[in-house]
Scaffold this active site. Structure first.
Site, mmCIF file in Angstrom:
data_model
loop_
_atom_site.group_PDB
_atom_site.id
_atom_site.type_symbol
_atom_site.label_atom_id
_atom_site.label_comp_id
_atom_site.label_asym_id
_atom_site.label_seq_id
_atom_site.Cartn_x
_atom_site.Cartn_y
_atom_site.Cartn_z
ATOM 1 C CG ASP A 194 -7.846 0.322 -1.838
ATOM 2 O OD1 ASP A 194 -7.217 1.092 -1.095
ATOM 3 O OD2 ASP A 194 -7.961 -0.890 -1.580
ATOM 4 C CD GLU A 228 -3.328 -0.023 0.550
ATOM 5 O OE1 GLU A 228 -3.080 1.049 -0.042
ATOM 6 O OE2 GLU A 228 -4.474 -0.479 0.682
#
Length: 290
Positions: free
Chosen positions: A196, A16
């Site tokens: 996201d 991430e």
């Protein structure tokens, strides 16, 4: 447009928060579940890892060197090797139920960090901001999983997404960057991907990783789909711009919660990808503490 390419031979569990360091032409990212922050230089192939005692949901590079890291229990400053040097604040959520997730900096170099509410029984997560004096303010609540942080090039809008709730928000900012009333900007039907992590380009195009959607998408400032790029994996997690001309889009993906059968069928799950684009991205600003 070119197709996404695998960046190098790496597979993470939950990569991430890709972040480009223009000064050193280096890409950083966190693997949340492995409690690591990685850095990689595309031109040399050099790859390094910093290890932490807890999950690092998000972080930012500091102008003074080192990082500001949002770990499960607290936000810390680190040195250049990732060693913790100063606690900024405790997690304003219950760290047993909510870890930090998506975050980054605005145009003034302030650090934002959102949380993810683990029980998923109500919208218990939040978004907070760390200012230059290291004071922390909770800006928004009523979130299940904070994601998608990006700022319009003119500084007038903050974008955020709530991935489990299938929505992207837009919040007006005043001349000092203080937020107004959050607005629903775009919602997504079930079964077509969830918004996201994100990044923004110099034309105001909002690039979103569509988790569970096999693709990333670029949206106009009005929320119209401008382009979609298919990926060979189901779950991209975030994008960022980098490269010497800021026209390389880096894409993180995950293999969290995937069966052995799915990973065998889609072995690039958890890999990082790069994609050349025509419109450059907005350069990330390093955290600028007093």
């Amino acid at each position: 447009m070119e197709q996404p390419r695998v960046l190098f031979d790496y597979h993470g569990e939950l990569p991430e928060c890709p972040t480009w360091d223009a000064d050193h032409q280096t890409l950083y990212w966190t693997d949340i579940l492995r409690q690591e922050i990685h850095h990689y230089q595309p031109h040399s192939g050099e790859h390094g890892v910093m290890h932490f005692a807890e999950e690092v949901g998000c972080y930012a590079l500091r102008k003074r060197g080192g990082l500001i890291v949002a770990m499960r229990s607290a936000i810390w400053l680190t040195d250049g090797e990732g060693r913790l040097t100063q606690k900024v604040c405790d997690n304003p959520n219950n760290p047993q139920l909510a870890r930090f997730n998506d975050g980054g900096t605005d145009g003034q170099g302030r650090f934002y960090a959102g949380t993810y509410w683990g029980p998923r029984d109500y919208n218990g997560a939040l978004l907070c901001r760390v200012d230059a004096d290291l004071q922390t303010t909770v800006l928004q609540c009523d979130i299940l999983g904070a994601n998608g942080l990006a700022f319009s090039p003119d500084g007038r809008w903050m974008y955020t997404s709530d991935t489990p709730n299938h929505v992207i928000y837009r919040t007006p900012l005043n001349a000092q960057g203080q937020p107004g009333q959050r607005q629903i900007w775009k919602t997504f039907p079930r079964g077509h991907g969830r918004p996201d992590g994100a990044a923004i380009d110099v034309e105001g195009g909002y690039w979103s990783a569509l988790f569970d959607g096999w693709r990333i998408a670029r949206f106009s400032p009005q929320g119209d789909v401008l382009e979609e790029i298919r990926l060979p994996v189901r779950c991209p997690t975030m994008v960022c711009f980098g490269g010497s001309d800021m026209k390389t889009l880096f894409i993180t993906t995950t293999r969290e919660n995937m069966s052995a059968e799915e990973i065998t069928a889609h072995p690039l799950s958890g890999a990082l990808f790069s994609l050349r684009v025509t419109v450059p991205g907005v350069q990330n600003v390093k955290f600028n503490e007093n």
